[in-house]
Design a protein around this motif. Structure first.
Motif, PDB file in Angstrom:
ATOM      1  N   ASP A 181       0.827  -1.207   0.000  1.00  6.17           N
ATOM      2  CA  ASP A 181       0.000   0.000   0.000  1.00  6.17           C
ATOM      3  C   ASP A 181       0.859   1.255   0.000  1.00  6.17           C
ATOM      4  OD1 ASP A 181       0.881  -0.782   2.532  1.00  6.17           O
ATOM      5  OD2 ASP A 181      -0.732   0.292   3.556  1.00  6.17           O
ATOM      6  N   LYS A 182       1.961   1.226   0.773  1.00  7.03           N
ATOM      7  CA  LYS A 182       2.873   2.370   0.801  1.00  7.03           C
ATOM      8  C   LYS A 182       3.632   2.495  -0.521  1.00  7.03           C
ATOM      9  CE  LYS A 182       3.569   2.490   5.807  1.00  7.03           C
ATOM     10  NZ  LYS A 182       4.570   2.436   6.905  1.00  7.03           N
ATOM     11  N   ALA A 183       3.976   1.364  -1.116  1.00  8.40           N
ATOM     12  CA  ALA A 183       4.647   1.399  -2.415  1.00  8.40           C
ATOM     13  C   ALA A 183       3.741   2.028  -3.467  1.00  8.40           C
ATOM     14  CB  ALA A 183       5.052  -0.016  -2.831  1.00  8.40           C
ATOM     15  N   GLU A 184       2.457   1.667  -3.424  1.00  4.56           N
ATOM     16  CA  GLU A 184       1.500   2.239  -4.374  1.00  4.56           C
ATOM     17  C   GLU A 184       1.367   3.744  -4.167  1.00  4.56           C
ATOM     18  OE1 GLU A 184      -1.356   2.220  -7.498  1.00  4.56           O
ATOM     19  OE2 GLU A 184       0.225   0.849  -6.863  1.00  4.56           O
ATOM     20  N   LYS A 185       1.341   4.170  -2.908  1.00  6.94           N
ATOM     21  CA  LYS A 185       1.243   5.602  -2.617  1.00  6.94           C
ATOM     22  C   LYS A 185       2.458   6.339  -3.171  1.00  6.94           C
ATOM     23  CE  LYS A 185       2.417   7.241   1.352  1.00  6.94           C
ATOM     24  NZ  LYS A 185       2.530   7.598   2.791  1.00  6.94           N
ATOM     25  N   ASP A 186       3.641   5.761  -3.014  1.00  3.24           N
ATOM     26  CA  ASP A 186       4.852   6.393  -3.543  1.00  3.24           C
ATOM     27  C   ASP A 186       4.764   6.561  -5.055  1.00  3.24           C
ATOM     28  OD1 ASP A 186       6.206   6.758  -1.144  1.00  3.24           O
ATOM     29  OD2 ASP A 186       7.139   4.786  -1.211  1.00  3.24           O
ATOM     30  N   ILE A 187       4.284   5.532  -5.734  1.00  5.27           N
ATOM     31  CA  ILE A 187       4.189   5.595  -7.200  1.00  5.27           C
ATOM     32  C   ILE A 187       3.196   6.669  -7.626  1.00  5.27           C
ATOM     33  CG2 ILE A 187       3.474   4.327  -9.259  1.00  5.27           C
ATOM     34  CD1 ILE A 187       4.488   1.781  -7.901  1.00  5.27           C
ATOM     35  N   VAL A 188       2.030   6.680  -7.010  1.00  2.00           N
ATOM     36  CA  VAL A 188       0.995   7.648  -7.380  1.00  2.00           C
ATOM     37  C   VAL A 188       1.482   9.073  -7.135  1.00  2.00           C
ATOM     38  CG1 VAL A 188      -1.307   8.503  -6.809  1.00  2.00           C
ATOM     39  CG2 VAL A 188      -0.910   6.045  -7.042  1.00  2.00           C
ATOM     40  N   GLN A 189       2.117   9.303  -5.998  1.00  2.00           N
ATOM     41  CA  GLN A 189       2.608  10.647  -5.703  1.00  2.00           C
ATOM     42  C   GLN A 189       3.717  11.050  -6.673  1.00  2.00           C
ATOM     43  OE1 GLN A 189       3.613  11.098  -1.565  1.00  2.00           O
ATOM     44  NE2 GLN A 189       1.517  10.776  -0.871  1.00  2.00           N
ATOM     45  N   ALA A 190       4.613  10.127  -6.983  1.00  2.00           N
ATOM     46  CA  ALA A 190       5.698  10.438  -7.920  1.00  2.00           C
ATOM     47  C   ALA A 190       5.149  10.782  -9.301  1.00  2.00           C
ATOM     48  CB  ALA A 190       6.665   9.257  -8.017  1.00  2.00           C
ATOM     49  N   VAL A 191       4.189  10.007  -9.772  1.00  2.00           N
ATOM     50  CA  VAL A 191       3.608  10.230 -11.095  1.00  2.00           C
ATOM     51  C   VAL A 191       2.825  11.538 -11.130  1.00  2.00           C
ATOM     52  CG1 VAL A 191       1.898   9.361 -12.730  1.00  2.00           C
ATOM     53  CG2 VAL A 191       3.570   7.803 -11.745  1.00  2.00           C
ATOM     54  N   THR A 192       2.113  11.832 -10.052  1.00  2.49           N
ATOM     55  CA  THR A 192       1.358  13.087  -9.991  1.00  2.49           C
ATOM     56  C   THR A 192       2.291  14.290 -10.055  1.00  2.49           C
ATOM     57  OG1 THR A 192      -0.357  12.021  -8.651  1.00  2.49           O
ATOM     58  CG2 THR A 192      -0.297  14.427  -8.648  1.00  2.49           C
ATOM     59  N   PRO A 229      -0.649  12.144 -21.622  1.00  4.65           N
ATOM     60  CA  PRO A 229       0.235  11.518 -22.613  1.00  4.65           C
ATOM     61  C   PRO A 229       1.610  12.169 -22.697  1.00  4.65           C
ATOM     62  CG  PRO A 229      -1.517  12.781 -23.688  1.00  4.65           C
ATOM     63  CD  PRO A 229      -1.872  12.682 -22.248  1.00  4.65           C
ATOM     64  N   GLU A 230       1.690  13.477 -22.469  1.00  2.00           N
ATOM     65  CA  GLU A 230       2.997  14.145 -22.535  1.00  2.00           C
ATOM     66  C   GLU A 230       3.925  13.626 -21.441  1.00  2.00           C
ATOM     67  OE1 GLU A 230       2.708  18.345 -22.506  1.00  2.00           O
ATOM     68  OE2 GLU A 230       1.449  18.465 -24.301  1.00  2.00           O
ATOM     69  N   THR A 231       3.381  13.402 -20.251  1.00  2.00           N
ATOM     70  CA  THR A 231       4.200  12.881 -19.161  1.00  2.00           C
ATOM     71  C   THR A 231       4.619  11.455 -19.445  1.00  2.00           C
ATOM     72  OG1 THR A 231       2.931  14.265 -17.635  1.00  2.00           O
ATOM     73  CG2 THR A 231       4.323  12.568 -16.659  1.00  2.00           C
ATOM     74  N   ASP A 239       5.050  10.133 -22.388  1.00  2.00           N
ATOM     75  CA  ASP A 239       6.097  10.226 -23.418  1.00  2.00           C
ATOM     76  C   ASP A 239       7.442  10.600 -22.795  1.00  2.00           C
ATOM     77  OD1 ASP A 239       4.301   9.560 -25.362  1.00  2.00           O
ATOM     78  OD2 ASP A 239       3.948  11.620 -26.040  1.00  2.00           O
ATOM     79  N   ALA A 240       7.387  11.488 -21.786  1.00  2.00           N
ATOM     80  CA  ALA A 240       8.622  11.898 -21.115  1.00  2.00           C
ATOM     81  C   ALA A 240       9.279  10.710 -20.415  1.00  2.00           C
ATOM     82  CB  ALA A 240       8.332  13.010 -20.120  1.00  2.00           C
ATOM     83  N   PHE A 241       8.487   9.880 -19.767  1.00  2.00           N
ATOM     84  CA  PHE A 241       9.030   8.680 -19.115  1.00  2.00           C
ATOM     85  C   PHE A 241       9.586   7.706 -20.147  1.00  2.00           C
ATOM     86  CE2 PHE A 241       6.655   9.840 -15.214  1.00  2.00           C
ATOM     87  CZ  PHE A 241       7.647   9.600 -14.269  1.00  2.00           C
ATOM     88  N   ARG A 242       8.862   7.511 -21.223  1.00  2.00           N
ATOM     89  CA  ARG A 242       9.307   6.572 -22.255  1.00  2.00           C
ATOM     90  C   ARG A 242      10.596   7.042 -22.922  1.00  2.00           C
ATOM     91  NH1 ARG A 242       3.300   5.385 -24.872  1.00  2.00           N
ATOM     92  NH2 ARG A 242       2.791   3.580 -23.521  1.00  2.00           N
ATOM     93  N   SER A 243      10.788   8.337 -22.988  1.00  2.09           N
ATOM     94  CA  SER A 243      11.997   8.867 -23.628  1.00  2.09           C
ATOM     95  C   SER A 243      13.251   8.600 -22.802  1.00  2.09           C
ATOM     96  CB  SER A 243      11.849  10.378 -23.849  1.00  2.09           C
ATOM     97  OG  SER A 243      11.893  11.085 -22.611  1.00  2.09           O
ATOM     98  N   LEU A 244      13.080   8.158 -21.545  1.00  3.18           N
ATOM     99  CA  LEU A 244      14.223   7.897 -20.684  1.00  3.18           C
ATOM    100  C   LEU A 244      14.956   6.633 -21.091  1.00  3.18           C
ATOM    101  CD1 LEU A 244      12.594   8.730 -17.221  1.00  3.18           C
ATOM    102  CD2 LEU A 244      13.909  10.239 -18.715  1.00  3.18           C
ATOM    103  N   TYR A 245      14.299   5.758 -21.860  1.00  2.00           N
ATOM    104  CA  TYR A 245      14.945   4.511 -22.271  1.00  2.00           C
ATOM    105  C   TYR A 245      15.986   4.781 -23.369  1.00  2.00           C
ATOM    106  CZ  TYR A 245      11.763   1.575 -19.625  1.00  2.00           C
ATOM    107  OH  TYR A 245      11.090   0.961 -18.615  1.00  2.00           O
TER     108      TYR A 245
END
Length: 243
Positions: free
Chosen positions: A179-190, A233-235, A237-243
């Motif tokens: 549950d805490k891991a999910e919260k970290d992901i959601v907050q980071a993505v937001t 979608p812009e965000t 794309d930004a994550f995908r461009s990191l590869y």
């Protein structure tokens, strides 16, 4: 003599000496301070109605004490969900309101190689919990403000882009707390979506400067990040461009 009796935090009464009964200038100065305090309470209340993130009185009681003891001036930095709330407010971003508080927990954290190790903090005559790569997140911290109770409290915050990468890394370390891991992901993505909306280059530029472990963790979370960014979608794309 004139005295001002008030409650700076819930349950704690304070008393300030104003001056002699005939000192009109001192009395006027204190009346101005009281009026400003009342104005601040009203503004925080209005911001709450506008869906700004406002922590409760319990949080305020802790942060006001830390501020009064000048610990933020000494370098103490607020992290976690409170920092997340502050950054949403700084950018005027709206997100799902956070759930109510079920008791207030304060963790003292410090940089360390092994997660959970106990580290002595001589300056505070206390001990802290070690967090890997914590120094990276705290480096170049900046001034911010926390809305809590009826207060607007000056604090120190980690840079938003560093929070994003460290939260994604932290989500990979919470193997026993999904549950805490999910919260970290959601907050980071937001926060990432907010940052890309303001300055898209900051996300990718900061990724290059992050420690290898944090970059690897972020890349490993792409499959989990993707469904969260359907409306951004812009965000994505930004994550995908990191590869």
């Amino acid at each position: 003599y004139w005295y001002r009796v008030y409650y700076p935090i819930p349950g704690k009464q304070a008393e300030d000496f104003v001056g002699a009964a005939g000192d009109d200038q001192a009395q006027k100065a204190m009346q101005d301070r009281i009026a400003y305090a009342a104005w601040t309470v009203a503004q925080v209340k209005n911001l709450r109605k506008l869906n700004y993130q406002v922590a409760d009185k319990g949080v305020a009681s802790v942060l006001v004490e830390l501020h009064n003891r000048k610990l933020f001036e000494a370098g103490l930095v607020v992290v976690g969900t409170l920092a997340y709330m502050c950054w949403l407010n700084e950018y005027g971003a709206m997100a799902t309101k956070l759930p109510g508080r079920e008791g207030l927990r304060v963790d003292l954290l410090a940089p360390g190689a092994m997660l959970g190790d106990t580290i002595q903090v001589p300056e505070l005559e206390w001990h802290a919990q070690a967090i890997p790569h914590y120094g990276y997140m705290l480096d170049d911290s900046q001034k911010g403000a926390m809305l809590a109770g009826g207060h607007c409290i000056p604090i120190m915050l980690p840079r938003m882009e560093r929070m994003i990468w460290h939260k994604l890394y932290a989500s990979t370390q919470r193997t026993g707390a999904p549950d805490k891991a999910e919260k970290d992901i959601v907050q980071a993505v937001t926060l990432a979506a907010v940052l890309v909306d303001q300055d898209g280059a900051s996300l990718t530029d900061s990724f290059r400067d992050a420690p290898t472990a944090l970059r690897s963790a972020a890349l490993s979370r792409l499959s989990r990040i993707t469904p969260l960014l359907g409306a951004h979608p812009e965000t994505l794309d930004a994550f995908r461009s990191l590869y």
